[in-house]
Scaffold this active site. Sequence first.
Site, PDB file in Angstrom:
ATOM      1  N   GLU A 114       0.844  -1.199   0.000  1.00 22.98           N
ATOM      2  CA  GLU A 114       0.000   0.000   0.000  1.00 22.98           C
ATOM      3  C   GLU A 114       0.882   1.253   0.000  1.00 22.98           C
ATOM      4  OE1 GLU A 114      -2.050   0.190   3.701  1.00 22.98           O
ATOM      5  OE2 GLU A 114      -2.937   2.148   3.296  1.00 22.98           O
ATOM      6  N   ASP A 152      12.627  -2.555  15.439  1.00 20.20           N
ATOM      7  CA  ASP A 152      13.694  -1.646  14.984  1.00 20.20           C
ATOM      8  C   ASP A 152      13.144  -0.227  14.970  1.00 20.20           C
ATOM      9  OD1 ASP A 152      16.129  -0.760  14.049  1.00 20.20           O
ATOM     10  OD2 ASP A 152      15.811  -1.407  11.986  1.00 20.20           O
ATOM     11  N   ILE A 155       1.435   4.933   1.117  1.00 22.11           N
ATOM     12  CA  ILE A 155       0.927   5.849   2.140  1.00 22.11           C
ATOM     13  C   ILE A 155       1.460   7.247   1.855  1.00 22.11           C
ATOM     14  CG2 ILE A 155       1.013   6.456   4.599  1.00 22.11           C
ATOM     15  CD1 ILE A 155       0.910   3.493   5.243  1.00 22.11           C
TER      16      ILE A 155
HETATM   17  P1  ADP Z   1      14.730   0.687   2.515  1.00 20.10           P
HETATM   18  O1  ADP Z   1      14.200  -0.715   2.597  1.00 20.10           O
HETATM   19  O2  ADP Z   1      15.642   0.907   1.343  1.00 20.10           O
HETATM   20  O3  ADP Z   1      15.342   1.171   3.813  1.00 20.10           O
HETATM   21  P2  ADP Z   1      12.364   2.181   3.179  1.00 20.10           P
HETATM   22  O4  ADP Z   1      11.419   1.124   3.620  1.00 20.10           O
HETATM   23  O5  ADP Z   1      13.018   2.985   4.230  1.00 20.10           O
HETATM   24  O6  ADP Z   1      13.462   1.610   2.193  1.00 20.10           O
HETATM   25  O7  ADP Z   1      11.558   3.167   2.210  1.00 20.10           O
HETATM   26  C1  ADP Z   1      12.197   4.175   1.465  1.00 20.10           C
HETATM   27  C2  ADP Z   1      11.422   5.478   1.549  1.00 20.10           C
HETATM   28  O8  ADP Z   1      10.075   5.268   1.157  1.00 20.10           O
HETATM   29  C3  ADP Z   1      11.360   6.086   2.935  1.00 20.10           C
HETATM   30  O9  ADP Z   1      11.605   7.467   2.806  1.00 20.10           O
HETATM   31  C4  ADP Z   1       9.958   5.880   3.420  1.00 20.10           C
HETATM   32  O10 ADP Z   1       9.477   6.968   4.163  1.00 20.10           O
HETATM   33  C5  ADP Z   1       9.168   5.738   2.135  1.00 20.10           C
HETATM   34  N1  ADP Z   1       8.132   4.701   2.288  1.00 20.10           N
HETATM   35  C6  ADP Z   1       8.306   3.481   2.863  1.00 20.10           C
HETATM   36  N2  ADP Z   1       7.175   2.770   2.795  1.00 20.10           N
HETATM   37  C7  ADP Z   1       6.261   3.556   2.154  1.00 20.10           C
HETATM   38  C8  ADP Z   1       4.888   3.391   1.776  1.00 20.10           C
HETATM   39  N3  ADP Z   1       4.257   2.240   2.013  1.00 20.10           N
HETATM   40  N4  ADP Z   1       4.270   4.407   1.140  1.00 20.10           N
HETATM   41  C9  ADP Z   1       4.935   5.557   0.865  1.00 20.10           C
HETATM   42  N5  ADP Z   1       6.214   5.790   1.186  1.00 20.10           N
HETATM   43  C10 ADP Z   1       6.873   4.799   1.831  1.00 20.10           C
END
Ligand code: ADP
Length: 343
Positions: free
Chosen positions: A142, A248, A144
């Site tokens: 999803e 985490d 967000i």
């Molecule tokens: P990584 O696995 O490379 O650490 P992240 O999970 O941190 O990546 O996600 C990368 C970026 O995307 C972050 O800035 C985060 O805020 C944004 N993000 C993560 N999940 C979502 C989501 N479901 N919808 C919108 N933005 C997201």
Amino acid sequence: MMAAATSSLHLSALLPFPPGLVRRRQRRPPRFSALRFSHPPSQPLRIMADGDPIRKWILEEGGASRITRISSVGGGCINTANRYETDVGSFFVKTNRNIGPEMFEAEAAGLDAMFSTDTIRVPKPWKVGSIPRTRGSYIIMEYIEIGSSRGSQAELGRQLGEMHKTGTTDQGFGFHMDNTIGSTPQHNPWTADWVTFFRDHRLGFQLKLIKEQYGDNDLYAKGQRLLEKLPLLLQGLDNVQPCLLHGDLWSGNVVADSHGSPVILDPACYYGHSEAEFGMSWCAGFDPTFYDAYFKVMPKQPGFEQRTELYKLYHYLNHYNLFGSGYRSSCTNIIDSYLAVAC
Ligand code: ADP
């Protein structure tokens, strides 16, 4: 599970991140996945016109009939992130050309478990798969809309407490899948009692890794003495309930949506003692309103303050493993202080 990669670590080349200099989204060096998995850094996925499993899933199972725009989302540490806009809304997609689907499967399992508690907002994971003709994989979840504010700390505390209260299991401490903490393997075998789980699969595992990677026999020996004292230091927790933990929880994994509601991302979930959730509090910026709201839902247990450094120690040891000896003194200080009181 990422355990197979453990023996091939060559982390000494990484510059240490001294405690206190940790910045948002930079707790882990972006190129860490390359070192951990002995692969080059992930390159952006070239979208294949045909046979692209991401497009295929969005169009066939995601309910969309058109993808109108694909844009990159910055800020991640390990993977390439994209927003897929469609006629039925947006999807958030992370890809990694070099790592198989196990890492994303574990992320999806953690998101799913937290999502099921219906307590705090987490993105619903939709699909994990392999990228054909590469060693890589993807996760679709999803999307967000992230807001500009950090949101209410009190609301975060309350909702996290609700998640801990609601997310229980009768299987013991652990999780149905191994995962990673940062990029370090995190083993989660179901274990009947908390002290054994925390000793063997948290502190003990990290100490062993430090010995293997850095040959730090002094810290290892001190750590072993601490492990022997653990039943004493954690006494009174015989009846502690396993709670679903994000695992985490630092500031880079906490955001707010466009309505200002808390959202937690990128988990390393397992069922553990609720207080272990605060092991990353030195990197999380929780304020007093957060704790007040949390303890209204999950009352503070006797001895909370005496255990906080012990739970932080797991993450300091992990940072030593991830980023090098800049974290050694923090580990040693915590171990020494507990050995001094537990003679
Ligand atoms: P990584 O696995 O490379 O650490 P992240 O999970 O941190 O990546 O996600 C990368 C970026 O995307 C972050 O800035 C985060 O805020 C944004 N993000 C993560 N999940 C979502 C989501 N479901 N919808 C919108 N933005 C997201």
